[in-house]
Scaffold this motif. Structure first.
Motif, PDB file in Angstrom:
ATOM      1  N   ALA A 262       0.844  -1.209   0.000  1.00 45.48           N
ATOM      2  CA  ALA A 262       0.000   0.000   0.000  1.00 45.48           C
ATOM      3  C   ALA A 262       0.878   1.258   0.000  1.00 45.48           C
ATOM      4  CB  ALA A 262      -0.929   0.002   1.212  1.00 45.48           C
ATOM      5  N   CYS A 263       2.020   1.186   0.686  1.00 47.82           N
ATOM      6  CA  CYS A 263       2.942   2.325   0.693  1.00 47.82           C
ATOM      7  C   CYS A 263       3.559   2.532  -0.691  1.00 47.82           C
ATOM      8  CB  CYS A 263       4.044   2.115   1.718  1.00 47.82           C
ATOM      9  SG  CYS A 263       3.451   2.156   3.410  1.00 47.82           S
ATOM     10  N   ARG A 264       3.915   1.422  -1.328  1.00 46.94           N
ATOM     11  CA  ARG A 264       4.482   1.528  -2.686  1.00 46.94           C
ATOM     12  C   ARG A 264       3.529   2.227  -3.626  1.00 46.94           C
ATOM     13  NH1 ARG A 264       6.784  -3.340  -1.388  1.00 46.94           N
ATOM     14  NH2 ARG A 264       9.009  -2.889  -1.154  1.00 46.94           N
ATOM     15  N   GLU A 265       2.239   2.003  -3.398  1.00 50.42           N
ATOM     16  CA  GLU A 265       1.223   2.562  -4.307  1.00 50.42           C
ATOM     17  C   GLU A 265       0.684   3.902  -3.819  1.00 50.42           C
ATOM     18  OE1 GLU A 265      -1.630  -0.585  -4.332  1.00 50.42           O
ATOM     19  OE2 GLU A 265      -0.227  -1.987  -5.291  1.00 50.42           O
ATOM     20  N   TYR A 266       1.214   4.412  -2.716  1.00 48.48           N
ATOM     21  CA  TYR A 266       0.643   5.645  -2.153  1.00 48.48           C
ATOM     22  C   TYR A 266       0.846   6.803  -3.125  1.00 48.48           C
ATOM     23  CZ  TYR A 266      -0.861   9.016   1.363  1.00 48.48           C
ATOM     24  OH  TYR A 266      -1.558   9.985   2.045  1.00 48.48           O
ATOM     25  N   PRO A 267      -0.262   7.371  -3.625  1.00 52.38           N
ATOM     26  CA  PRO A 267      -0.120   8.339  -4.710  1.00 52.38           C
ATOM     27  C   PRO A 267       0.531   9.659  -4.303  1.00 52.38           C
ATOM     28  CG  PRO A 267      -2.440   8.078  -4.073  1.00 52.38           C
ATOM     29  CD  PRO A 267      -1.659   7.091  -3.282  1.00 52.38           C
ATOM     30  N   ALA A 268       0.474  10.000  -3.043  1.00 53.22           N
ATOM     31  CA  ALA A 268       0.991  11.318  -2.654  1.00 53.22           C
ATOM     32  C   ALA A 268       2.452  11.276  -2.198  1.00 53.22           C
ATOM     33  CB  ALA A 268       0.115  11.924  -1.555  1.00 53.22           C
ATOM     34  N   ALA A 269       3.119  10.144  -2.417  1.00 49.65           N
ATOM     35  CA  ALA A 269       4.518  10.054  -1.987  1.00 49.65           C
ATOM     36  C   ALA A 269       5.461  10.143  -3.183  1.00 49.65           C
ATOM     37  CB  ALA A 269       4.751   8.732  -1.254  1.00 49.65           C
ATOM     38  N   ASN A 270       6.572  10.818  -2.991  1.00 50.73           N
ATOM     39  CA  ASN A 270       7.652  10.836  -3.978  1.00 50.73           C
ATOM     40  C   ASN A 270       8.931  11.182  -3.223  1.00 50.73           C
ATOM     41  OD1 ASN A 270       7.741  13.726  -3.686  1.00 50.73           O
ATOM     42  ND2 ASN A 270       5.934  13.803  -5.014  1.00 50.73           N
ATOM     43  N   ASN A 271      10.030  11.375  -3.952  1.00 48.02           N
ATOM     44  CA  ASN A 271      11.291  11.595  -3.243  1.00 48.02           C
ATOM     45  C   ASN A 271      11.295  12.875  -2.413  1.00 48.02           C
ATOM     46  OD1 ASN A 271      12.452   9.223  -3.854  1.00 48.02           O
ATOM     47  ND2 ASN A 271      13.502   9.959  -5.700  1.00 48.02           N
ATOM     48  N   ALA A 272      10.481  13.840  -2.837  1.00 46.51           N
ATOM     49  CA  ALA A 272      10.410  15.078  -2.062  1.00 46.51           C
ATOM     50  C   ALA A 272       9.437  14.947  -0.895  1.00 46.51           C
ATOM     51  CB  ALA A 272       9.995  16.234  -2.970  1.00 46.51           C
ATOM     52  N   ARG A 273       8.515  14.011  -1.008  1.00 47.03           N
ATOM     53  CA  ARG A 273       7.528  13.805   0.065  1.00 47.03           C
ATOM     54  C   ARG A 273       7.566  12.333   0.453  1.00 47.03           C
ATOM     55  NH1 ARG A 273       1.763  15.619  -1.461  1.00 47.03           N
ATOM     56  NH2 ARG A 273       1.429  15.662   0.786  1.00 47.03           N
ATOM     57  N   ARG A 274       8.533  11.994   1.243  1.00 47.35           N
ATOM     58  CA  ARG A 274       8.744  10.586   1.582  1.00 47.35           C
ATOM     59  C   ARG A 274       7.762  10.106   2.634  1.00 47.35           C
ATOM     60  NH1 ARG A 274      13.872   8.717  -0.017  1.00 47.35           N
ATOM     61  NH2 ARG A 274      14.859  10.323  -1.265  1.00 47.35           N
ATOM     62  N   ILE A 275       7.521   8.811   2.613  1.00 41.21           N
ATOM     63  CA  ILE A 275       6.714   8.213   3.671  1.00 41.21           C
ATOM     64  C   ILE A 275       7.601   8.038   4.897  1.00 41.21           C
ATOM     65  CG2 ILE A 275       5.478   6.119   4.380  1.00 41.21           C
ATOM     66  CD1 ILE A 275       4.565   5.829   1.454  1.00 41.21           C
ATOM     67  N   THR A 276       7.096   8.467   6.030  1.00 42.91           N
ATOM     68  CA  THR A 276       7.853   8.316   7.272  1.00 42.91           C
ATOM     69  C   THR A 276       7.523   6.977   7.908  1.00 42.91           C
ATOM     70  OG1 THR A 276       7.674  10.695   7.653  1.00 42.91           O
ATOM     71  CG2 THR A 276       8.307   9.339   9.543  1.00 42.91           C
ATOM     72  N   PHE A 277       8.541   6.206   8.214  1.00 44.15           N
ATOM     73  CA  PHE A 277       8.317   4.978   8.973  1.00 44.15           C
ATOM     74  C   PHE A 277       8.742   5.222  10.417  1.00 44.15           C
ATOM     75  CE2 PHE A 277       8.351   3.483   4.620  1.00 44.15           C
ATOM     76  CZ  PHE A 277       7.236   2.646   4.618  1.00 44.15           C
ATOM     77  N   GLU A 278       7.745   5.190  11.291  1.00 40.50           N
ATOM     78  CA  GLU A 278       8.046   5.392  12.705  1.00 40.50           C
ATOM     79  C   GLU A 278       8.462   4.051  13.300  1.00 40.50           C
ATOM     80  OE1 GLU A 278       4.051   7.092  12.374  1.00 40.50           O
ATOM     81  OE2 GLU A 278       4.578   8.156  14.219  1.00 40.50           O
ATOM     82  N   TYR A 279       9.475   4.139  14.154  1.00 43.24           N
ATOM     83  CA  TYR A 279      10.023   2.899  14.717  1.00 43.24           C
ATOM     84  C   TYR A 279      10.388   3.152  16.166  1.00 43.24           C
ATOM     85  CZ  TYR A 279      12.345  -1.655  14.275  1.00 43.24           C
ATOM     86  OH  TYR A 279      12.702  -2.974  14.395  1.00 43.24           O
ATOM     87  N   VAL A 280       9.591   2.597  17.073  1.00 41.37           N
ATOM     88  CA  VAL A 280       9.843   2.797  18.497  1.00 41.37           C
ATOM     89  C   VAL A 280      10.936   1.821  18.933  1.00 41.37           C
ATOM     90  CG1 VAL A 280       7.904   1.297  19.168  1.00 41.37           C
ATOM     91  CG2 VAL A 280       8.784   2.947  20.802  1.00 41.37           C
ATOM     92  N   MET A 281      11.960   2.337  19.600  1.00 39.21           N
ATOM     93  CA  MET A 281      13.138   1.521  19.923  1.00 39.21           C
ATOM     94  C   MET A 281      12.941   0.792  21.256  1.00 39.21           C
ATOM     95  SD  MET A 281      15.015   2.176  17.250  1.00 39.21           S
ATOM     96  CE  MET A 281      16.374   1.150  17.781  1.00 39.21           C
ATOM     97  N   LEU A 282      12.787  -0.523  21.161  1.00 41.57           N
ATOM     98  CA  LEU A 282      12.516  -1.339  22.341  1.00 41.57           C
ATOM     99  C   LEU A 282      13.700  -2.269  22.602  1.00 41.57           C
ATOM    100  CD1 LEU A 282       8.831  -2.286  21.391  1.00 41.57           C
ATOM    101  CD2 LEU A 282       9.548  -0.492  22.986  1.00 41.57           C
ATOM    102  N   ASP A 283      14.254  -2.128  23.773  1.00 44.74           N
ATOM    103  CA  ASP A 283      15.456  -2.870  24.158  1.00 44.74           C
ATOM    104  C   ASP A 283      15.278  -4.378  23.982  1.00 44.74           C
ATOM    105  OD1 ASP A 283      17.967  -3.354  25.278  1.00 44.74           O
ATOM    106  OD2 ASP A 283      17.104  -3.570  27.294  1.00 44.74           O
TER     107      ASP A 283
END
Ligand code: SAH
Length: 402
Positions: A262-283
């Motif tokens: 779904a991210c690959r197909e996200y129409p509003a994303a491009n190199n200037a408007r990247r998709i942010t992947f949030e990643y919570v750091m868990l020990d």
């Protein structure tokens, strides 16, 4: 701020008048037509409400005095009641807002040097039950209406005096849907609210400055891109389905491969408007070098960037934050693979305003309030509609701005 009663802050609640905030342009036009006024009046009202931020019809000077009076009899331009406001040492500001039915949600403003992001909530509570998130431990859940989401923006704009809507040099420059709730579980109201927030003749925050964060409600990601065109953030948090399903039950329904498609197909994303992947750091859970390598492999082909979020602890949380060394190593591997991956400095931790901490505080407040009410012989209506008098009493202590 001055002390105001619930009825002062929610005039519509006791007078039976209709709140114009949160109506779409078409709905506003219908209200205007219903009182026999011409359509251009709706345009004028829109301007006063969303461009000028005026809440008092008497101040709407382009309307004739008799019309202003008629409007005031039937309508209000409302705001959610501010039940509590807190400021962090780092400038972060948090509002606990109370809506007409007594339910509450939090909104957080995170200022940067010359701009800032307002983090709004889309639901009261959350149904996702992600195991690292405190909001997920709450029982009470309801969707917020478009009016209640727009209300969050209006309250913050009021607080910073950013009316009329500034063209540039705004402090409140960005909106992120990263507060309580899963915005894509409340898509219709979120879309309506964003339509109002983005309208160029009003609040006028562009889709490029709005980011919607989702745990991955795959079928709605496409709609969000096509209809709203806002920036997308994905709470990814793991590189394998096994770990992600443990952290986020929604992964069992929409596993990583489907989500990333779904991210690959996200129409509003491009190199200037990247998709942010949030990643919570868990020990020891998701922070190994192998995890970082796998992540880089997974997102290949997607215009992506990462946000590494140090885990914000809460009482009884079953996780610990990764060590600084592990986080730096993790970021380094993603950087080497060509991705930006800043380790976020948590903001507003001292007022429980950081990611995943929202609402917990007010829940404690509610408990002690319930006890106080019990002592005072006031029935606990269990989050139902408080009577204006009871609510005004309840509102007293939090205004002291702890
Ligand atoms: N439901 C949406 C919106 C919430 S955004 C979503 O899942 O994206 C809130 C962000 O904070 C999410 O990325 C969430 O995973 C993250 N978060 C939740 N609890 C956290 C915690 N204790 N520490 C750090 N980040 C947390």
């Amino acid at each position: 701020m001055t002390r105001q009663s619930f009825a002062d802050l929610n005039p519509a609640a006791d007078a039976g008048r209709i709140d114009l905030v949160g109506l779409s342009r078409a709905e506003l036009a219908a209200q205007v037509a219903a009182i026999g006024e011409k359509p251009f009046r709706a345009k004028q009202l829109w301007h006063w409400i969303y461009h000028r931020g005026v809440t008092d019809f008497a101040a709407m000077t382009t309307l004739a005095a008799p019309l202003r009076e008629r409007l005031a009899e039937r309508f209000v331009v409302g705001r959610p009641a501010v039940a509590r406001e807190q400021g962090s040492d780092d400038g972060t500001r948090k509002w606990l807002l109370r809506f007409a039915d007594g339910n509450e949600a939090e909104t957080v403003f995170i200022p940067e040097e010359d701009r800032g992001a307002l983090c709004i909530s889309s639901q009261v509570g959350c149904t996702l039950t992600c195991t690292f998130c405190h909001t997920g431990t709450q029982l009470l859940v309801r969707d917020l209406s478009a009016a209640e989401m727009v209300g969050q923006v209006m309250v913050a704009r009021d607080a910073y005096g950013e009316w009329p809507s500034p063209k540039e040099a705004r402090l409140l420059s960005n909106v992120v849907l990263m507060g309580m709730g899963e915005p894509l579980f409340n898509y219709e109201e979120v879309a309506k609210a964003l339509g109002i927030v983005m309208d160029r003749e009003g609040i006028a925050i562009s889709k490029r400055r709005i980011t919607l964060s989702t745990a991955g409600v795959v079928p709605l990601i496409r709609r969000c891109g096509a209809e709203l065109g806002v920036n997308l953030a994905i709470s990814l948090h793991a590189a394998t389905d096994e770990v992600r399903s443990r952290l986020m039950p929604i992964n069992k329904k929409y596993p990583i491969a489907e989500l990333l498609q779904a991210c690959r197909e996200y129409p509003a994303a491009n190199n200037a408007r990247r998709i942010t992947f949030e990643y919570v750091m868990l020990d020891g859970v998701n922070d190994s070098a192998a995890d970082a390598k796998e992540l880089a492999r997974l997102v290949r082909g997607i215009p992506a960037k990462f946000n590494l979020i140090p885990f914000n602890a809460w009482p009884g949380a079953p996780f610990r934050c990764s060590s600084p060394r592990a986080m730096t190593r993790f970021a380094g591997i993603l950087n080497d693979a060509g991705y930006s991956a800043p380790i976020r400095v948590p903001r507003g931790r001292d007022i429980m305003a950081a990611c995943g901490q929202l609402r917990s505080d007010s829940q404690r407040q509610r408990l002690s309030r319930a006890r106080a009410r019990a002592r005072a012989g006031i029935a606990d209506d269990h989050h139902g509609t408080p009577t204006p008098t009871a609510a005004a009493t309840i509102l007293e202590p939090p205004f002291k701005n702890s």
